[in-house]
Design an enzyme around this catalytic site. Structure first.
Site, PDB file in Angstrom:
ATOM      1  N   GLY A 134       0.804  -1.219   0.000  1.00  0.00           N
ATOM      2  CA  GLY A 134       0.000   0.000   0.000  1.00  0.00           C
ATOM      3  C   GLY A 134       0.834   1.265   0.000  1.00  0.00           C
ATOM      4  O   GLY A 134       0.341   2.332   0.323  1.00  0.00           O
ATOM      5  N   ALA A 135       2.104   1.166  -0.387  1.00  0.00           N
ATOM      6  CA  ALA A 135       3.016   2.319  -0.368  1.00  0.00           C
ATOM      7  C   ALA A 135       3.226   2.906  -1.758  1.00  0.00           C
ATOM      8  O   ALA A 135       4.111   3.729  -1.960  1.00  0.00           O
ATOM      9  CB  ALA A 135       4.363   1.911   0.227  1.00  0.00           C
ATOM     10  N   SER A 138       3.821  -0.828  -5.624  1.00  0.00           N
ATOM     11  CA  SER A 138       3.258  -1.938  -6.379  1.00  0.00           C
ATOM     12  C   SER A 138       3.530  -3.318  -5.779  1.00  0.00           C
ATOM     13  O   SER A 138       3.939  -4.246  -6.467  1.00  0.00           O
ATOM     14  CB  SER A 138       3.729  -1.888  -7.835  1.00  0.00           C
ATOM     15  OG  SER A 138       2.759  -2.527  -8.604  1.00  0.00           O
ATOM     16  N   ASP A 198       2.240  -1.436 -13.767  1.00  0.00           N
ATOM     17  CA  ASP A 198       2.869  -2.117 -12.631  1.00  0.00           C
ATOM     18  C   ASP A 198       3.291  -3.542 -13.002  1.00  0.00           C
ATOM     19  O   ASP A 198       4.393  -3.993 -12.667  1.00  0.00           O
ATOM     20  CB  ASP A 198       1.902  -2.195 -11.446  1.00  0.00           C
ATOM     21  CG  ASP A 198       1.444  -0.825 -10.979  1.00  0.00           C
ATOM     22  OD1 ASP A 198       2.038   0.177 -11.408  1.00  0.00           O
ATOM     23  OD2 ASP A 198       0.489  -0.788 -10.175  1.00  0.00           O
ATOM     24  N   TYR A 250      -9.534   6.630  -8.137  1.00  0.00           N
ATOM     25  CA  TYR A 250      -8.786   6.131  -9.285  1.00  0.00           C
ATOM     26  C   TYR A 250      -9.747   5.817 -10.430  1.00  0.00           C
ATOM     27  O   TYR A 250      -9.530   6.211 -11.587  1.00  0.00           O
ATOM     28  CB  TYR A 250      -7.997   4.879  -8.875  1.00  0.00           C
ATOM     29  CG  TYR A 250      -6.971   4.419  -9.879  1.00  0.00           C
ATOM     30  CD1 TYR A 250      -5.630   4.729  -9.722  1.00  0.00           C
ATOM     31  CD2 TYR A 250      -7.343   3.666 -10.983  1.00  0.00           C
ATOM     32  CE1 TYR A 250      -4.683   4.304 -10.643  1.00  0.00           C
ATOM     33  CE2 TYR A 250      -6.416   3.237 -11.902  1.00  0.00           C
ATOM     34  CZ  TYR A 250      -5.086   3.552 -11.736  1.00  0.00           C
ATOM     35  OH  TYR A 250      -4.166   3.129 -12.646  1.00  0.00           O
TER      36      TYR A 250
HETATM   37  P1  ADP Z   1       0.534  -1.260  -3.696  1.00  0.00           P
HETATM   38  O1  ADP Z   1       0.450  -2.133  -4.902  1.00  0.00           O
HETATM   39  O2  ADP Z   1       0.900   0.148  -4.042  1.00  0.00           O
HETATM   40  O3  ADP Z   1       1.416  -1.791  -2.628  1.00  0.00           O
HETATM   41  P2  ADP Z   1      -2.230  -1.978  -3.526  1.00  0.00           P
HETATM   42  O4  ADP Z   1      -3.367  -1.454  -2.715  1.00  0.00           O
HETATM   43  O5  ADP Z   1      -2.374  -1.991  -4.990  1.00  0.00           O
HETATM   44  O6  ADP Z   1      -0.931  -1.165  -3.072  1.00  0.00           O
HETATM   45  O7  ADP Z   1      -1.903  -3.466  -3.097  1.00  0.00           O
HETATM   46  C1  ADP Z   1      -1.755  -3.789  -1.720  1.00  0.00           C
HETATM   47  C2  ADP Z   1      -2.539  -5.049  -1.445  1.00  0.00           C
HETATM   48  O8  ADP Z   1      -1.922  -6.163  -2.119  1.00  0.00           O
HETATM   49  C3  ADP Z   1      -2.559  -5.438   0.024  1.00  0.00           C
HETATM   50  O9  ADP Z   1      -3.626  -4.806   0.700  1.00  0.00           O
HETATM   51  C4  ADP Z   1      -2.755  -6.950  -0.064  1.00  0.00           C
HETATM   52  O10 ADP Z   1      -4.116  -7.253  -0.300  1.00  0.00           O
HETATM   53  C5  ADP Z   1      -1.975  -7.320  -1.323  1.00  0.00           C
HETATM   54  N1  ADP Z   1      -0.597  -7.698  -0.988  1.00  0.00           N
HETATM   55  C6  ADP Z   1       0.527  -7.103  -1.406  1.00  0.00           C
HETATM   56  N2  ADP Z   1       1.635  -7.734  -0.919  1.00  0.00           N
HETATM   57  C7  ADP Z   1       1.191  -8.755  -0.169  1.00  0.00           C
HETATM   58  C8  ADP Z   1       1.828  -9.783   0.622  1.00  0.00           C
HETATM   59  N3  ADP Z   1       3.151  -9.862   0.729  1.00  0.00           N
HETATM   60  N4  ADP Z   1       1.025 -10.660   1.254  1.00  0.00           N
HETATM   61  C9  ADP Z   1      -0.309 -10.588   1.160  1.00  0.00           C
HETATM   62  N5  ADP Z   1      -0.953  -9.654   0.442  1.00  0.00           N
HETATM   63  C10 ADP Z   1      -0.235  -8.744  -0.214  1.00  0.00           C
HETATM   64 MG    MG Z   2      -0.953  -1.922  -6.474  1.00  0.00          MG
END
Ligand code: ADP
Ligand code: MG
Length: 412
Positions: A134-135, A138, A198, A250
Site C-alpha cells: 500500500g506504499a 506496487s 505495474d 482512481y
Molecule cells: P501497492 O500495490 O501500491 O502496494 P495496492 O493497494 O495496490 O498497493 O496493493 C496492496 C494489497 O496487495 C494489500 O492490501 C494486499 O491485499 C496485497 N498484498 C501485497 N503484498 C502482499 C503480501 N506480501 N502478502 C499478502 N498480500 C499482499
Molecule cells: Mg498496487
C-alpha cells in the site's frame, strides 16, 4: 532525527524465509520458489490506461512465492504479511466478486491463466515480501507476478522464460502475455481498475535500465538507467499515508479520461497527445462542456505527461541525467493541480526534498498517499532523508520510510 530505511532482502534470504514459511505451514518443502519486484515509476503517471507512455524501473525489493502442486482444485494460501493465517479457495469458485482480501490477487492469477486456456490446478502457496504494501511501490503487482512466474514453472507453461546474467528477460513477448494475466487478476478478481504499468514493470523490466512502456501497442524498450555513474541517486520516500486504488478516486479519473476520449472521437487520449497540431483544439472543445474546467485539466495532465516521458528519455540519451529534474517537478505539479491525485504528505515530501537540495521530485504511483521519489546527488542521500524526516515530524506526521532505488532485474 534519524531516517528510517526499508532495506531490500538479499535473494538467498528472501528464498530461505519463504521456504521456511511454506514448510512450517504445510509440513513439506515447496516445489518451486520464484520472486518478483515492486517498482517505482520515474515519470508517466496515470498514462497507462490512456494508451500513453510510462517509464518504471524494477525495485530491488521483491515478493517471494513458494508453491507446490495439489491433486485437487483447492488453493491454500499463507502470507507472512497477513498474520500467517491460512486461507483456502476452490479455483472453480473464483469469479469477479467471490474472493475477498489479499487472496484475490493470488487466486486471480490462477483464474486468469485458466481463462487464457492454461491447465492450472490447485496448489499450496506461501508468500513473504520486503515490498511495503500500500506504499505505491506496487506490492500488488509484485505478488501477482511472483505467483504468475511460479505457476509458469510449476506447470511448464513456458511463458516466463529466463532472466539472463545481465538481468534481462529472455522472452519479452510471452512475458507480456503473463503481464496481461496479472492485470486481469487485479482488475476483475481483486477489483482494482489499474492500468498495466505495474505488471509490465515487474515482469518485463531489465536490471540497470528503465522500461519505456508504450501502453497503446504494449511494446517496451529498455533504456539505460544507471544513476551511480553520474554521482546521482533516486531516493524513495514512502509517506506511509494510506492509499487505495480500489476506492472511487482512481476509477473516477479513469472514467473521466475515457469519457473525454469518447467526446473527442478518439480511441484514447494518446491520440490527442500525438496530434502534431498539439492539444489546443481538443482542450478548447472540451472547455465548452458542462464539466469542462475539470475535463480540460484532466486531459492536459495526460497529454503533457506523455510528452514529459518522451522528453525524459531524450534527456537521458544526452547523458546530462541531472537535467531530468525539472521534468519530475513539472510532473508533480501537473498531478497535484491538474489531475488532483496528490495529498498533503506527498506534497510535503516533494517540497522538503527539494528544499534539501534534490534536483527534482515527484509523487510516484497512483497517488492519494503512497510514495514520492527525489533525484539527489548520491552524497546527499542521508542529508535529504534526514531533512524530509524532520519536516514530517515538524508537522506532527508519522515518520516516512526511505529506500534508494536501483533498477533491478524482473520476476524470475
Ligand atoms: P501497492 O500495490 O501500491 O502496494 P495496492 O493497494 O495496490 O498497493 O496493493 C496492496 C494489497 O496487495 C494489500 O492490501 C494486499 O491485499 C496485497 N498484498 C501485497 N503484498 C502482499 C503480501 N506480501 N502478502 C499478502 N498480500 C499482499
Ligand atoms: Mg498496487
Amino acid at each position: 532525527m534519524t531516517a528510517v530505511w526499508t532495506e531490500a532482502w538479499g535473494r538467498a534470504d528472501g528464498t530461505r524465509r519463504v521456504r521456511d514459511l511454506f514448510a512450517a505451514t504445510y509440513g513439506s518443502a515447496p516445489q518451486v520458489v520464484r520472486s518478483a519486484p515492486g517498482r517505482v515509476n520515474l515519470i508517466g503517471e496515470h498514462t497507462d490506461y490512456n494508451g500513453g507512455l510510462a517509464l518504471p524501473i524494477a525495485l530491488p525489493h521483491r515478493t517471494y512465492a513458494a508453491l507446490a502442486r495439489r491433486d485437487d482444485d483447492v488453493v491454500r494460501l499463507v502470507s507472512a504479511q497477513e498474520r500467517s493465517e491460512v486461507r483456502e479457495v476452490r479455483l472453480a469458485d473464483v469469479a469477479p466478486g467471490t474472493v475477498g482480501g489479499w487472496a484475490a490477487y493470488v487466486a486471480g492469477v490462477a483464474w486468469a491463466l485458466r481463462a487464457a486456456g492454461h491447465d492450472v490446478g490447485g496448489f499450496d502457496v506461501a508468500i513473504d515480501s520486503c515490498v511495503p504494501s500500500g506504499a505505491g511501490l506496487s506490492s500488488s503487482a509484485a505478488l501477482e507476478a511472483s505467483v504468475a512466474v511460479a505457476l509458469d514453472a510449476l506447470h511448464g507453461l513456458e511463458l516466463a522464460g529466463d532472466v539472463d546474467p545481465a538481468g534481462a528477460p529472455t522472452h519479452d513477448a510471452s512475458r507480456a502475455v503473463l503481464a496481461d494475466v496479472c492485470v486481469r487478476a487485479e482488475n476483475e478478481i481483486a477489483g482494482a481498475p489499474t492500468g498495466g504499468m505495474d505488471q509490465a514493470a515487474s515482469l518485463r523490466a531489465r536490471a540497470g535500465h528503465a522500461l519505456l512502456l508504450d501502453c497503446r501497442d504494449g511494446s517496451a524498450r529498455h533504456v539505460p538507467f544507471d544513476l551511480a555513474t553520474h554521482g546521482l541517486a533516486l531516493l524513495v520516500v514512502d509517506t506511509r499515508a494510506a492509499h487505495s486504488h480500489v476506492d472511487g478516486e482512481y476509477a473516477q479519473r479513469r472514467a473521466a479520461c475515457e469519457g473525454a476520449a469518447r467526446r473527442l472521437g478518439v480511441a484514447s487520449l494518446r491520440d490527442v497527445a500525438d496530434d502534431p497540431h498539439g492539444d489546443g483544439p481538443a482542450l478548447a472543445s472540451l472547455a465548452g462542456e458542462p464539466d469542462g474546467d475539470v475535463l480540460v485539466r484532466r486531459v492536459r495532465h495526460v497529454t503533457s505527461e506523455i510528452a514529459r516521458v518522451q522528453a525524459f528519455v531524450d534527456v537521458l540519451a544526452t547523458g546530462d541525467v541531472a537535467a531530468v529534474g525539472p521534468l519530475m517537478d513539472a510532473s508533480h505539479t501537473s498531478l497535484r493541480d491538474d489531475y488532483e491525485v496528490s495529498c498533503a504528505e506527498l506534497d510535503l515530501a516533494v517540497e522538503a526534498a527539494r528544499a534539501a537540495g534534490a534536483l527534482g521530485a515527484r509523487m510516484t504511483g497512483g497517488g492519494f498517499g503512497g510514495s514520492a521519489i527525489a533525484l539527489v546527488e548520491a552524497h546527499t542521500v542521508q542529508h535529504v532523508a534526514t531533512a524530509v524526516t524532520g519536516a514530517f515530524a515538524a508537522r506532527g506526521l508519522a515518520a516516512p520510510a526511505f529506500a534508494v532505488a536501483v533498477a533491478g532485474p524482473p520476476a524470475g
